[in-house]
Design a protein around this motif. Structure first.
Motif, PDB file in Angstrom:
ATOM      1  N   SER A  23       0.966  -1.124  -0.103  1.00  0.00           N
ATOM      2  CA  SER A  23      -0.077  -0.059   0.088  1.00  0.00           C
ATOM      3  C   SER A  23       0.877   1.340  -0.159  1.00  0.00           C
ATOM      4  O   SER A  23       1.976   1.130   0.409  1.00  0.00           O
ATOM      5  CB  SER A  23      -0.978   0.103   1.194  1.00  0.00           C
ATOM      6  OG  SER A  23      -0.131   0.054   2.185  1.00  0.00           O
ATOM      7  N   TRP A  58      -3.688   3.671  -1.935  1.00  0.00           N
ATOM      8  CA  TRP A  58      -3.959   2.873  -2.603  1.00  0.00           C
ATOM      9  C   TRP A  58      -3.431   1.472  -2.186  1.00  0.00           C
ATOM     10  O   TRP A  58      -2.280   1.806  -1.536  1.00  0.00           O
ATOM     11  CB  TRP A  58      -3.043   3.206  -3.946  1.00  0.00           C
ATOM     12  CG  TRP A  58      -3.265   1.908  -4.896  1.00  0.00           C
ATOM     13  CD1 TRP A  58      -4.330   1.553  -5.524  1.00  0.00           C
ATOM     14  CD2 TRP A  58      -2.366   0.947  -5.131  1.00  0.00           C
ATOM     15  NE1 TRP A  58      -4.052   0.315  -6.327  1.00  0.00           N
ATOM     16  CE2 TRP A  58      -2.622  -0.111  -5.804  1.00  0.00           C
ATOM     17  CE3 TRP A  58      -0.961   0.680  -4.257  1.00  0.00           C
ATOM     18  CZ2 TRP A  58      -2.171  -1.286  -6.105  1.00  0.00           C
ATOM     19  CZ3 TRP A  58      -0.207  -0.688  -4.936  1.00  0.00           C
ATOM     20  CH2 TRP A  58      -0.845  -1.480  -5.588  1.00  0.00           C
ATOM     21  N   SER A  94      -7.587  -1.298  -4.585  1.00  0.00           N
ATOM     22  CA  SER A  94      -8.509  -0.258  -4.066  1.00  0.00           C
ATOM     23  C   SER A  94      -7.958   1.283  -3.862  1.00  0.00           C
ATOM     24  O   SER A  94      -6.849   1.288  -3.402  1.00  0.00           O
ATOM     25  CB  SER A  94      -9.239  -0.519  -2.824  1.00  0.00           C
ATOM     26  OG  SER A  94      -8.544  -0.434  -1.813  1.00  0.00           O
ATOM     27  N   SER A 148      -8.721   4.504  -1.827  1.00  0.00           N
ATOM     28  CA  SER A 148      -9.620   4.762  -0.488  1.00  0.00           C
ATOM     29  C   SER A 148      -9.017   6.394  -0.015  1.00  0.00           C
ATOM     30  O   SER A 148      -8.098   6.814  -0.115  1.00  0.00           O
ATOM     31  CB  SER A 148      -9.404   3.937   0.536  1.00  0.00           C
ATOM     32  OG  SER A 148      -8.051   3.932   1.140  1.00  0.00           O
ATOM     33  N   HIS A 208     -14.403   7.303   5.783  1.00  0.00           N
ATOM     34  CA  HIS A 208     -13.948   6.651   4.979  1.00  0.00           C
ATOM     35  C   HIS A 208     -14.686   6.177   3.753  1.00  0.00           C
ATOM     36  O   HIS A 208     -15.836   5.626   3.780  1.00  0.00           O
ATOM     37  CB  HIS A 208     -13.512   5.614   5.888  1.00  0.00           C
ATOM     38  CG  HIS A 208     -12.475   4.351   5.166  1.00  0.00           C
ATOM     39  ND1 HIS A 208     -13.083   3.246   4.763  1.00  0.00           N
ATOM     40  CD2 HIS A 208     -11.117   4.606   4.629  1.00  0.00           C
ATOM     41  CE1 HIS A 208     -11.912   2.357   3.975  1.00  0.00           C
ATOM     42  NE2 HIS A 208     -11.039   3.420   4.199  1.00  0.00           N
ATOM     43  N   GLN A 209     -14.062   6.216   2.652  1.00  0.00           N
ATOM     44  CA  GLN A 209     -14.654   5.721   1.433  1.00  0.00           C
ATOM     45  C   GLN A 209     -13.580   4.921   0.380  1.00  0.00           C
ATOM     46  O   GLN A 209     -12.352   5.451   0.841  1.00  0.00           O
ATOM     47  CB  GLN A 209     -15.376   6.578   0.687  1.00  0.00           C
ATOM     48  CG  GLN A 209     -14.436   7.913   0.348  1.00  0.00           C
ATOM     49  CD  GLN A 209     -15.355   9.231   0.426  1.00  0.00           C
ATOM     50  OE1 GLN A 209     -16.543   8.940  -0.013  1.00  0.00           O
ATOM     51  NE2 GLN A 209     -14.748  10.367   0.809  1.00  0.00           N
ATOM     52  N   GLU A 210     -14.088   3.675  -0.097  1.00  0.00           N
ATOM     53  CA  GLU A 210     -12.940   2.900  -0.687  1.00  0.00           C
ATOM     54  C   GLU A 210     -13.833   2.484  -1.857  1.00  0.00           C
ATOM     55  O   GLU A 210     -14.739   2.274  -2.073  1.00  0.00           O
ATOM     56  CB  GLU A 210     -12.796   1.770   0.379  1.00  0.00           C
ATOM     57  CG  GLU A 210     -11.745   0.778  -0.401  1.00  0.00           C
ATOM     58  CD  GLU A 210     -11.389  -0.376   0.443  1.00  0.00           C
ATOM     59  OE1 GLU A 210     -12.040  -0.543   1.504  1.00  0.00           O
ATOM     60  OE2 GLU A 210     -10.520  -1.017   0.367  1.00  0.00           O
ATOM     61  N   ALA A 212     -13.284  -0.273  -5.111  1.00  0.00           N
ATOM     62  CA  ALA A 212     -11.904  -1.373  -5.349  1.00  0.00           C
ATOM     63  C   ALA A 212     -12.544  -1.683  -6.761  1.00  0.00           C
ATOM     64  O   ALA A 212     -13.786  -1.707  -7.070  1.00  0.00           O
ATOM     65  CB  ALA A 212     -12.269  -2.338  -4.180  1.00  0.00           C
TER      66      ALA A 212
END
Lengths: 469, 263
Positions: free
Chosen positions: A212, A228, A257, A259, A282-284, A286
């Protein structure tokens, strides 16, 4: 403000080598009366030189950002304040064991009569440091062994290797952290890790290997993180005879993903705060950058704290989240939400609420959970001002729901579904604060609104963790 | 063989919704898995037990032993032919009840021969022959996964099979030696079969299902070289044996569609 002496300026309050800034730390210098010496308080001064002694591996250009403010000081008080701030900044870099400040009148050629020299005497951390500690996660304990290069390239870069062996998870990881010179809050980190976890509530075993990259920066009052992550996830059955629903989830997936997380935290402490609030969004997404898992995940957390009479604190929190599969593949069990247990809805067993198959909990695509707590000091306040202050009693009311959504039904039907069959519980307990990161609770819980299939923990429940509803 | 141990709870009847799981038929399944799956299907058809075939990309990981195929019957999951035979026996279905002890021992010996020779040869050709591995096995095996996971899993599998080959002493074999082993195995099977319709005269047994599964899959599958199929085609009684079983047990439903399933 009292008189301050230029010569015998004792260094400002010295903390140990601990990092972290304590805003209350900036204390007014002591008041003293020694009329024989020159009074400099109101005189304009010029900081002529700033020395940093004791540098080895650290590059000087990094430090010039941290100490630049000292040159802008116009009076002695200012010099002291700015030097103190610079000292805190230097300590926060996490590369020095000790920083001492010495302020003296300028000497030698070109010295102005009102010139001052500031000297920072620093002691660098060793090139390689090791650590050993035990950690409490969400109802699990682990032992962590770490190796750290605190100043890998001379500009406060950190290279860390960590091995953690826990009751449910074993992991190791290598991470590289680099702050922007002069702006420590703006930093990047790169991680490489492997995590092996066991989830008995789902009879599931998961092995994640991932990379990441993360960028963190402050923006107005918030802290923003862009990330990422690419993870190769291997799911397998934990028990010999898991439900077939779990068997169907076995195998390999690759998640890539992007985020974004935003945090506003005005609380005075992350564990048992007395005032302030927290908002975390928080948003992700993918699947957009590759991989074979596609979903959009949104979740948020709100917490508000208010001090009441007699040192008691009223705290309200709300969590909610949603994961939407993109495309025709359903969501993976590893991406769904779980609810229940001593860190969320007390009175239910760990992650044992909602959709299940033959006793294996499958998680849900949408959830909400809310909690209302009244924290009070221990009755009769034993050991007040000392050990007793680590304890609190609390009365709580938790509620929440978890379900799968059929995306053909429309938002109204979803909301209705989430409002049906709400699980809730109430009770009271004692909690212990461990440092400023974790807390332990022992509660007596009364679960209500139990649906068939939920596993409850009626009566005494123990919880340990860092994030609590 | 990695045998999955299970204890049959009670002789419940065979349910209607029994399912057999295997990898994706068109894009993913490999020769050896296809052969094993066909052997189990043939066995269940010979027993008259209906089973629905379901293709799933993660069939290998769903299987309790990690091997293809496995069946899901009621709430039980059983993988591979050996355990499945025991499982059906516990439910009161058996093909080898009519055999005496000597015949049963002989049947087991031949089944071992097929597993040790044909199955191992299939695995060898799939994963140890570089041309086959590069052109067929790795791309097919990893087809459900995206980059770079596809490469990781394919090479991991190849490495695992090669390590197994080394362990059983096949590591140093050449392709020609493996073909020769297959010929010898077929020679033995052909001699045992002779002019009988099945290995033990008139009634099929699990040995017939196993031999059919492997031989039929080999002769109907196109690999980089046709040599493996050619070796089998030299034994005419084995060919007619395959045709007989296909006609008796598969013809009505699947017709000849099987012939093109593995490209």
């Amino acid at each position: 403000m009292g008189t301050v002496h230029a010569r015998s300026l004792d260094p400002l309050p010295m903390q140990g080598p601990e990092l972290g800034v304590q805003p209350d730390d900036i204390e007014a210098p002591g008041i003293e009366q020694e009329p024989k010496q020159e009074v400099l308080e109101n005189r304009n001064v010029v900081v002529q030189q700033v020395h940093i002694d004791g540098l080895g591996r650290t590059k000087e250009d990094l430090l010039t950002y941290e100490i630049a403010d000292v040159f802008r000081a116009k009076s002695l008080i200012d010099v002291m304040k700015k030097s103190h701030e610079a000292r805190q900044k230097l300590l926060r870099l996490g590369i020095f064991r000790k920083v001492e400040v010495l302020i003296d009148t300028s000497r030698g050629e070109g010295a102005l009569p009102n010139g001052l020299d500031v000297t920072f005497e620093v002691t660098e951390l060793r090139r390689l440091t090791g650590s050993y500690n035990t950690m409490v996660g969400n109802n699990e304990g682990s032992m962590v062994l770490g190796l750290k290069l605190p100043n890998a390239l001379g500009r406060a870069e950190k290279l860390t290797f960590q091995f953690s062996y826990g009751t449910k998870e074993t992991s190791y990881g290598l991470s590289f952290f680099k702050p922007q010179p002069g702006n420590f809050e703006r930093n990047i980190s790169l991680n490489l890790y492997k995590v092996m976890g066991q989830f008995p509530w789902s009879s599931l075993r998961e092995t994640d290997r991932g990379v990441s990259a993360e960028l963190t920066f402050p923006m107005w009052k918030t802290s923003q993180t862009l990330k990422w992550e690419g993870v190769w996830r291997e799911l397998g059955c934990l028990a010999r005879t898991p439900s077939f629903a779990i068997r169907k989830e076995s195998g390999h997936t690759l998640k890539s993903s992007l985020s974004h997380a935003m945090v506003i935290d005005t609380r005075n402490s992350s564990i048992l705060p007395r005032r302030g609030g927290l908002l975390r969004i928080h948003q992700e997404l993918a699947g957009f950058t590759g991989g074979d898992v596609s979903f959009l995940k949104e979740d948020f957390e709100i917490q508000l704290n208010k001090s009441l009479f007699w040192d008691s604190v009223l705290s309200a929190s709300l969590w909610s989240g949603l994961v939407l599969p993109i495309g025709d593949k359903p969501t993976s069990i590893a991406d769904r939400f779980y609810l229940g247990g001593p860190t969320s809805i007390r009175g239910f067993s760990m992650y044992s609420v909602g959709p299940q198959s033959e006793g294996d909990y499958l998680g849900g695509e949408a959830y909400w959970a809310g909690g209302l707590h009244l924290y009070t000091p221990l009755p009769f306040r034993p050991a007040k001002g000392g050990f007793g202050d680590l304890f609190r009693t609390h009365f709580f009311l938790n509620a929440g729901n978890l379900c799968n959504l059929n995306y053909g039904e429309g938002p109204k039907a979803h909301l209705k579904k989430l409002a049906e069959c709400v699980r809730w519980s109430y009770g009271l307990g004692v909690l212990l604060r461990l440092g400023n990161i974790a807390r332990l609770e022992l509660n007596y819980c009364i679960p209500m609104g139990v649906q068939s299939g939920d596993r409850i923990c009626d009566g005494v429940q123990f919880g340990a963790g860092i994030r609590f509803l | 063989m990695n045998v999955c141990v299970f204890i049959p709870t009670a002789a419940e009847p065979w349910p209607e919704n029994a399912t057999l799981y295997q990898p994706l038929k068109e894009d993913q399944i490999l020769l050896s898995d296809c052969a094993s799956s066909l052997a189990v299907q043939a066995y269940l058809r010979m027993c008259g037990l209906p089973v629905q075939v379901v293709c799933r990309a993660n069939a290998e990981y769903m299987s309790p032993s990690g091997k293809i195929p496995f069946i899901h019957v009621g709430n039980q999951v059983v993988s591979e032919l050996g355990p499945i035979v025991q499982f059906t026996k516990a439910k009161g279905h058996s093909l080898s009840d009519g055999l005496d002890d000597v015949q049963r021992a002989e049947m087991k010996a031949y089944m071992e021969l097929v597993n040790n020779m044909l199955l191992t040869a299939e695995l060898f050709i799939q994963w140890c022959d570089d041309a086959t591995a590069a052109e067929i096995s790795r791309p097919r095996y990893s087809s459900p996964y995206s980059w770079p996971l596809n490469n990781i899993l394919a090479y991991q599998k190849q490495w695992e099979v090669r390590r197994k080959m080394n362990a059983i002493g096949w590591g140093g074999k050449t392709l020609e030696q493996v073909y020769e082993d297959v010929s010898q195995c077929c020679q033995a099977l052909s001699q045992r079969l002779g002019t009988q319709p099945y290995f033990f005269s008139k009634q099929p047994t699990e040995l017939d299902a196993l031999v059919f599964g492997h031989l039929f899959t080999i002769i109907t599958t196109r690999l980089t070289s046709g040599e493996l199929a050619e070796r089998i085609k030299g034994f005419s009684n084995l060919l007619s044996f395959c045709r007989r079983i296909e006609q008796t047990y598969f013809e009505d439903k699947t017709k000849n569609t099987k012939l093109s399933k593995f490209v």
